[in-house]
Design a protein around this motif. Sequence first.
Motif, short mmCIF file in Angstrom:
data_model
loop_
_atom_site.label_atom_id
_atom_site.label_comp_id
_atom_site.label_asym_id
_atom_site.label_seq_id
_atom_site.Cartn_x
_atom_site.Cartn_y
_atom_site.Cartn_z
N VAL A 189 11.37 5.49 -7.88
CA VAL A 189 11.05 4.07 -8.08
C VAL A 189 9.55 3.84 -7.94
CG1 VAL A 189 13.31 3.32 -7.28
CG2 VAL A 189 11.42 3.50 -5.65
N SER A 190 9.10 2.77 -8.54
CA SER A 190 7.69 2.38 -8.42
C SER A 190 7.53 1.47 -7.21
CB SER A 190 7.22 1.67 -9.68
OG SER A 190 7.85 0.39 -9.80
N LEU A 191 6.31 1.44 -6.67
CA LEU A 191 6.03 0.56 -5.54
C LEU A 191 6.17 -0.90 -5.96
CD1 LEU A 191 5.14 0.47 -2.56
CD2 LEU A 191 2.77 0.31 -3.38
N GLU A 192 5.82 -1.20 -7.20
CA GLU A 192 5.97 -2.57 -7.70
C GLU A 192 7.43 -3.01 -7.68
OE1 GLU A 192 4.89 -5.34 -11.62
OE2 GLU A 192 4.25 -3.24 -11.52
N ASP A 193 8.34 -2.12 -8.06
CA ASP A 193 9.76 -2.45 -8.02
C ASP A 193 10.24 -2.69 -6.59
OD1 ASP A 193 10.06 -2.36 -10.75
OD2 ASP A 193 10.75 -0.28 -10.80
N VAL A 194 9.70 -1.92 -5.66
CA VAL A 194 10.07 -2.11 -4.25
C VAL A 194 9.63 -3.48 -3.77
CG1 VAL A 194 9.69 -1.29 -1.89
CG2 VAL A 194 9.96 0.36 -3.74
N PHE A 195 8.39 -3.87 -4.09
CA PHE A 195 7.88 -5.17 -3.67
C PHE A 195 8.65 -6.31 -4.32
CE2 PHE A 195 3.30 -3.56 -2.59
CZ PHE A 195 3.82 -2.93 -1.47
N ALA A 203 -10.68 -0.96 0.12
CA ALA A 203 -9.95 -1.53 -1.01
C ALA A 203 -9.23 -2.82 -0.63
CB ALA A 203 -8.96 -0.51 -1.56
N ASN A 204 -8.70 -2.87 0.59
CA ASN A 204 -8.06 -4.09 1.08
C ASN A 204 -8.19 -4.16 2.59
OD1 ASN A 204 -6.39 -6.24 1.85
ND2 ASN A 204 -4.91 -5.86 0.22
N PRO A 205 -9.28 -4.77 3.07
CA PRO A 205 -9.52 -4.84 4.52
C PRO A 205 -8.62 -5.81 5.27
CG PRO A 205 -11.22 -6.04 3.32
CD PRO A 205 -10.37 -5.36 2.28
N GLU A 206 -7.84 -6.61 4.54
CA GLU A 206 -6.96 -7.57 5.19
C GLU A 206 -5.67 -6.94 5.70
OE1 GLU A 206 -6.51 -11.35 3.07
OE2 GLU A 206 -8.03 -10.62 1.67
N MET A 207 -5.35 -5.75 5.23
CA MET A 207 -4.13 -5.07 5.67
C MET A 207 -4.34 -4.40 7.02
SD MET A 207 -3.11 -3.33 2.01
CE MET A 207 -1.99 -2.14 2.77
N PRO A 208 -3.38 -4.52 7.94
CA PRO A 208 -3.47 -3.76 9.19
C PRO A 208 -3.35 -2.27 8.88
CG PRO A 208 -1.31 -4.76 8.98
CD PRO A 208 -2.13 -5.30 7.85
N PHE A 209 -3.87 -1.44 9.78
CA PHE A 209 -3.84 -0.01 9.50
C PHE A 209 -3.56 0.79 10.76
CE2 PHE A 209 -8.12 -1.23 10.49
CZ PHE A 209 -8.69 -0.18 11.20
N ALA A 210 -3.12 2.03 10.55
CA ALA A 210 -2.72 2.90 11.65
C ALA A 210 -3.81 3.92 11.95
CB ALA A 210 -1.41 3.61 11.29
N PHE A 211 -3.69 4.55 13.10
CA PHE A 211 -4.60 5.62 13.48
C PHE A 211 -4.43 6.82 12.56
CE2 PHE A 211 -4.85 3.33 17.47
CZ PHE A 211 -6.11 3.65 17.97
N THR A 212 -5.53 7.45 12.20
CA THR A 212 -5.49 8.75 11.54
C THR A 212 -5.42 9.82 12.63
OG1 THR A 212 -7.91 8.91 11.55
CG2 THR A 212 -6.86 7.87 9.63
N ILE A 213 -5.29 11.08 12.22
CA ILE A 213 -5.21 12.15 13.22
C ILE A 213 -6.49 12.24 14.05
CG2 ILE A 213 -5.09 14.65 13.53
CD1 ILE A 213 -3.16 14.78 11.20
N ILE A 247 -5.38 4.22 -4.57
CA ILE A 247 -5.67 3.31 -3.46
C ILE A 247 -5.92 1.90 -3.97
CG2 ILE A 247 -7.38 2.79 -1.67
CD1 ILE A 247 -7.70 5.86 -1.33
N ASN A 248 -6.71 1.77 -5.02
CA ASN A 248 -7.01 0.44 -5.56
C ASN A 248 -5.77 -0.23 -6.15
OD1 ASN A 248 -9.76 0.43 -4.87
ND2 ASN A 248 -10.31 1.57 -6.72
N LYS A 249 -4.89 0.56 -6.74
CA LYS A 249 -3.67 -0.03 -7.31
C LYS A 249 -2.72 -0.49 -6.21
CE LYS A 249 -3.69 1.62 -11.99
NZ LYS A 249 -2.89 2.03 -13.15
N VAL A 250 -2.61 0.29 -5.15
CA VAL A 250 -1.79 -0.14 -4.01
C VAL A 250 -2.35 -1.43 -3.43
CG1 VAL A 250 -1.08 0.42 -1.66
CG2 VAL A 250 -0.96 2.18 -3.43
N ALA A 251 -3.67 -1.46 -3.22
CA ALA A 251 -4.32 -2.66 -2.68
C ALA A 251 -4.08 -3.87 -3.57
CB ALA A 251 -5.82 -2.42 -2.51
N GLY A 252 -4.15 -3.66 -4.89
CA GLY A 252 -3.94 -4.76 -5.82
C GLY A 252 -2.51 -5.27 -5.81
N LEU A 253 -1.54 -4.35 -5.72
CA LEU A 253 -0.13 -4.75 -5.66
C LEU A 253 0.15 -5.56 -4.38
CD1 LEU A 253 1.62 -1.49 -6.89
CD2 LEU A 253 1.71 -3.72 -8.01
N VAL A 254 -0.44 -5.14 -3.29
CA VAL A 254 -0.24 -5.85 -2.02
C VAL A 254 -0.78 -7.27 -2.14
CG1 VAL A 254 -0.92 -5.94 0.41
CG2 VAL A 254 -0.20 -3.76 -0.62
N ARG A 255 -1.95 -7.43 -2.73
CA ARG A 255 -2.52 -8.77 -2.92
C ARG A 255 -1.66 -9.59 -3.89
NH1 ARG A 255 -7.65 -5.95 -3.24
NH2 ARG A 255 -8.94 -6.36 -1.39
#
Length: 318
Positions: A133-139, A191-201, A159-167
Amino acid sequence: MSPVLYYALPALGSYVMLSVFFLRRPRLLHTPWVPAFLPRLGAHRAGSGERLEHTMEAMENSVAQRSDFLELDCRLTRDGVVVVSHDENLSRLSGVNRDVSSLDFEELPLCKEELEVYFSPGHFAHGTDRRMVSLEDVFRRFPRMPVSVEVKSVNEELINKVAGLVRHFDRNEITIWASEKSSIMKKCRAANPEMPFAFTISRGLWLVLLYYVGLLPFVHIPERFFICFLPTTINRTYFPFSCSGLNKLAAVVSKWLIMRKSLIQHLEQRGVQVIFWCLNEESDFESAYGLGATGVITDYPTILRRYLDNRGGAARVF
């Protein structure tokens, strides 16, 4: 006593006392972040122990079990569609030795009829829905369902497409950036600083270092989620290394470093959600909650939901 020790010892003692004091009372220095949603039960790869991973059927099953969060991985097809898939190469998933990026979305093969559950070796998931499935279909299907989107590669178009779909779907507050690598996370945040984010390794290791040297209470934490493996699963259901000796060493060291109630309590008091993954057995649920974790991500949302309901919701699950 030398002049250096005369001044250094009281200074060191004061530093230790202040560090311990603010470790237990971080709200005196920091205003805790309040999440836009209540993270409880999280479905790893959309619940890959009960249905075929990342399929719409798996997501619907997890939602039916009152999951609060879907953990998803994303790749990009040749024609620029963001597809939900953990693997770039489709051999394990479908038996077809092709990369996601080498195919158009409509050319993606069906999943195998059964797939081994990665964190439950020897166990297999089945399902009637075998379509990717596509991320767009999930949303579109789950417009208000919180989702963690893990980006697997340094692909700015992805990354930019994910950010755009979220917006586009107005999901900034309920969609989390996740990645193991800080280089990828830097691009995600840009790409989207408004999204919360998790720790990297690397950021997670830095966090642990700050905790042990006593500086953590005085350092700003921009991350909102600390999503970490449970050390006691290493060499049992999680095998980060091919060498069993390294896995045993990793289990001992990580258990000593990470499984600290004071660390988890400090993070939670600062609004950082502490989530352990990927836990599929009741003994691991008990360990996570015994440490005071915010929640748990699992391949088996039905089992975790039953565990919670039997305890009257006393434990919190992500």
